[in-house]
Design an enzyme around this catalytic site. Structure first.
Site, PDB file in Angstrom:
ATOM      1  N   ARG A 133      24.190  15.557  21.231  1.00 20.60           N
ATOM      2  CA  ARG A 133      23.295  15.512  22.100  1.00 20.60           C
ATOM      3  C   ARG A 133      23.147  13.834  22.716  1.00 20.60           C
ATOM      4  O   ARG A 133      22.752  13.047  22.279  1.00 20.60           O
ATOM      5  CB  ARG A 133      21.952  15.322  21.317  1.00 20.60           C
ATOM      6  N   HIS A 174      15.069  19.977  25.148  1.00 24.05           N
ATOM      7  CA  HIS A 174      15.939  20.894  26.155  1.00 24.05           C
ATOM      8  C   HIS A 174      14.851  21.903  26.761  1.00 24.05           C
ATOM      9  O   HIS A 174      14.220  22.561  26.177  1.00 24.05           O
ATOM     10  CB  HIS A 174      17.010  21.196  25.404  1.00 24.05           C
ATOM     11  N   ASN A 190      17.345  18.392  32.524  1.00 22.52           N
ATOM     12  CA  ASN A 190      16.951  19.610  31.663  1.00 22.52           C
ATOM     13  C   ASN A 190      15.953  19.250  30.510  1.00 22.52           C
ATOM     14  O   ASN A 190      16.086  19.892  29.663  1.00 22.52           O
ATOM     15  CB  ASN A 190      18.373  20.173  31.218  1.00 22.52           C
ATOM     16  N   ASN A 247       8.183  21.030  19.790  1.00 25.13           N
ATOM     17  CA  ASN A 247       9.626  21.098  20.054  1.00 25.13           C
ATOM     18  C   ASN A 247      10.160  21.576  18.801  1.00 25.13           C
ATOM     19  O   ASN A 247      10.958  22.328  18.907  1.00 25.13           O
ATOM     20  CB  ASN A 247      10.068  19.825  20.458  1.00 25.13           C
ATOM     21  N   GLU A 270      12.585  30.072  20.597  1.00 24.72           N
ATOM     22  CA  GLU A 270      13.929  30.011  21.012  1.00 24.72           C
ATOM     23  C   GLU A 270      14.898  30.738  20.155  1.00 24.72           C
ATOM     24  O   GLU A 270      16.002  31.192  20.375  1.00 24.72           O
ATOM     25  CB  GLU A 270      14.281  28.557  21.291  1.00 24.72           C
TER      26      GLU A 270
END
Length: 257
Positions: free
Chosen positions: A74, A106, A127, A136, A144
């Site tokens: 990252r 992200h 992004n 998150n 996700e």
């Protein structure tokens, strides 16, 4: 090379009344963004950058078995295709986690698209948004992961996703930012599959204040609601879109709800 890409972006801005087509958007990309937005096309994603908020109004990406790879670094940095007036820089996030409880989240997920050779483009701040740590690392992360699961033994060869921010109430400001910006109050995500003409979708909205322990399944909404709250038309060229966009429940079982 930088000047060439910037010139292309200005052309896209000037003619934004036309549909934005991308391999990440099966029925053209979302419409309804400001005419000054800057559309960025990359192998892992396509996004529409908003110079006022400093974040993308929408990000579209395609997940398949061969796009997934975890463990990627990252290395956050400013997007080289954007003027500094349109986006944030790494220093703008200084103190954000300690003072307002946000991560650099992200929009197009690194784990879902890490197999691309240019995966570092996922770490460009175009992004990224300041996303509450509880959201998150909690229900947003689980959603996700479940979306990745659709192509990791879930019976789908590919899944298309659109995601973006909402600005419905004041949440916070980045304490280290030296330029005007608007931190999102929440986020939306729409998942789309098409197997032999059988279209299935799912849509979710979660606010920044969503608890870490919250079940993402309880945040399912219709695509119509996402469009109304985000001010976008997500599938401008989808035949029969009104039927698809007003229903919920499809893909629910596949996502584990």
């Amino acid at each position: 090379m930088r000047k060439f890409f910037l010139a292309v972006s200005l052309v896209l801005t000037s003619f934004s009344v036309f549909a934005v087509n991308s391999s990440h958007c099966p029925h053209s990309c979302p419409s309804g963004t400001p005419s000054s937005n800057f559309v960025v096309f990359r192998a892992p994603y396509t996004l529409s950058n908003n110079a006022t908020t400093k974040f993308a109004d929408w990000v579209a990406y395609r997940i398949a078995p061969d796009t997934i790879q975890g463990g990627r670094s990252r290395n956050f940095r400013a997007d080289p295709l954007l003027f500094s007036s349109r986006t944030l820089e790494p220093d703008d996030y200084t103190g954000a986690h300690a003072q307002i409880g946000t991560d650099r989240g992200h929009q197009a997920p690194l784990a879902s698209l890490g197999a691309f050779s240019d995966f570092q483009a996922l770490n460009y701040l175009s992004n990224i948004t300041p996303q509450a740590s509880g959201l998150n690392q909690g229900p947003w992360n689980i959603l996700e992961s479940r979306v990745r699961g659709l192509v990791q033994g879930g019976g789908f060869n590919e899944v298309f996703v659109q995601t973006g921010p909402l600005y419905e109430f004041f949440f916070a400001e980045l304490p280290g930012a030296n330029e005007r910006h608007t931190v999102p109050s929440g986020y939306w995500k729409v998942i789309y599959t098409n197997v032999n003409g059988n279209i299935q979708t799912a849509a979710f909205i979660m606010e920044q204040t969503t608890p870490r322990s919250s079940n993402f399944c309880f945040h399912q909404v219709t695509i119509d609601e996402v469009e109304a709250r985000a001010g976008l038309n997500l599938f401008p060229n989808l035949s029969g879109a009104s039927t698809v966009e007003r229903r919920t429940g499809f893909l629910r079982n596949d996502l584990g709800c």
